[in-house]
Scaffold this active site. Sequence first.
Site, PDB file in Angstrom:
ATOM      1  N   ASP A   1      54.154 -59.806 -50.515  1.00 25.47           N
ATOM      2  CA  ASP A   1      55.072 -59.484 -49.957  1.00 25.47           C
ATOM      3  C   ASP A   1      56.228 -60.378 -50.848  1.00 25.47           C
ATOM      4  O   ASP A   1      56.081 -60.742 -51.759  1.00 25.47           O
ATOM      5  CB  ASP A   1      55.051 -61.502 -49.210  1.00 25.47           C
ATOM      6  CG  ASP A   1      53.936 -60.890 -47.757  1.00 25.47           C
ATOM      7  OD1 ASP A   1      53.983 -59.487 -47.790  1.00 25.47           O
ATOM      8  OD2 ASP A   1      53.125 -61.581 -47.181  1.00 25.47           O
TER       9      ASP A   1
ATOM     10  N   ASP B   1      47.222 -58.818 -50.202  1.00 23.88           N
ATOM     11  CA  ASP B   1      48.399 -59.227 -48.690  1.00 23.88           C
ATOM     12  C   ASP B   1      49.785 -59.199 -50.627  1.00 23.88           C
ATOM     13  O   ASP B   1      49.864 -60.458 -50.788  1.00 23.88           O
ATOM     14  CB  ASP B   1      48.388 -60.532 -47.719  1.00 23.88           C
ATOM     15  CG  ASP B   1      49.900 -60.421 -46.911  1.00 23.88           C
ATOM     16  OD1 ASP B   1      49.997 -59.833 -46.943  1.00 23.88           O
ATOM     17  OD2 ASP B   1      50.084 -61.129 -46.651  1.00 23.88           O
TER      18      ASP B   1
ATOM     19  N   ARG C   1      43.377 -51.795 -48.862  1.00 27.48           N
ATOM     20  CA  ARG C   1      43.763 -52.391 -47.460  1.00 27.48           C
ATOM     21  C   ARG C   1      44.790 -51.513 -47.101  1.00 27.48           C
ATOM     22  O   ARG C   1      45.582 -50.586 -47.702  1.00 27.48           O
ATOM     23  CB  ARG C   1      44.695 -54.074 -47.827  1.00 27.48           C
ATOM     24  CG  ARG C   1      46.140 -54.196 -46.351  1.00 27.48           C
ATOM     25  CD  ARG C   1      46.622 -55.323 -46.621  1.00 27.48           C
ATOM     26  NE  ARG C   1      47.363 -55.756 -45.179  1.00 27.48           N
ATOM     27  CZ  ARG C   1      48.403 -56.318 -45.570  1.00 27.48           C
ATOM     28  NH1 ARG C   1      48.601 -57.082 -46.609  1.00 27.48           N
ATOM     29  NH2 ARG C   1      48.575 -56.907 -44.285  1.00 27.48           N
TER      30      ARG C   1
END
Length: 377
Positions: A100, A98, A84
């Site tokens: 976070d 992803d 990514r």
Amino acid sequence: MKIVRTTYLSLGTNLGNKIENLQFAIDEINRSLGHVRKISSVYRTKSWGFEGEDFYNICLEVSTSLSPEKMIKAVLEIEGQLGRLRNSQQGYNNRIIDIDILLFDDDIMFYNDLKVPHPEMLNRRFVLEPLSEIAPNVIHPIARKTILACLQNCKDLGVVEKTDAKLIRPISLVEKFNYIAIEGNIGSGKTSLARKIGDDYNAKLVLERFADNPFLPKFYADEDRYAFPLEMSFLADRYHQLTDDIAQFDLFKNFVVSDYYIFKSLIFAQITLPKEEYRLYRKMFDIMYKEIAKPDVYVFLYQNTERLIDNIKKRGRDYEQNIQADYLEKIHKGYLSFIKSKEELNTLIIDVSELDFVNNENDYQIILKQILEFKPG
């Protein structure tokens, strides 16, 4: 000593083998960010804000000594390893991974693009569901409510489904060992490695107090005269230090790491003492050895002689500068003989001749991986 903080991360993926993506990210987080202490169940949600494959989402609790700035850099590197590349594209889209940062202790911070607590976490049920599973009573520092209360008040009506998928939480040195002894020849880097492990894992550090021994400079100047008082003074000091420091439980440390083990005394004494003095010395050693705690793993760092001499010159101790290669080779043979004779000792030999674990993080991680994967007995 590094300060260890608690951070909570959210991970999501909807491309490729989702479980493999999450497991890879967990393993890398454990390697480069800190100790992964908790992993939530895997939750399935519909793609949020766009048409796409379903997401798998989890939350992690991580103990870390990194600053938030270094954490975000490490997170981006892990995402990059999975393929990514973050860009300026607005909106939501398919993502192989992803990651976070949701919370960092109870801090509130704004650093470039990093905002903690994550500004959208209270609006996302797919974040609050897994987070409330592992941290229901943690207080959100802005909302001033528990995560469970935040979930109950969340207006997001999206369906979040717990799956049966299983992820493996990596085991840390903290959980596997109570006592690690690191040994090696003069200049092998044992003290440097012990310091790094002690610092990174909040371990109680037991370092040999060679600098306080008044006989050491005299021994290097006149070996025959000062060998016996040197070895006896070292033995007495090592015995007292190991019995005191290792036996005393420290609530604020995770485990013990030392840069020597008591058998070091026997190895050096065999080399430096004549037979009559060694026999007397051995009687004293055997009495003391019964009182010493045995390490869970005895790590021996092997360095070739040429590099040992180079390391000794670099650290610049005056009384070591005349150490000869044949003396280092005798010590090495003594260690190998000892290791072969002590099969009950959980010995791990690591060749560090081509590694720079002080200045190269990857080399340091290679050593940690070998220690972590070692199976005693």
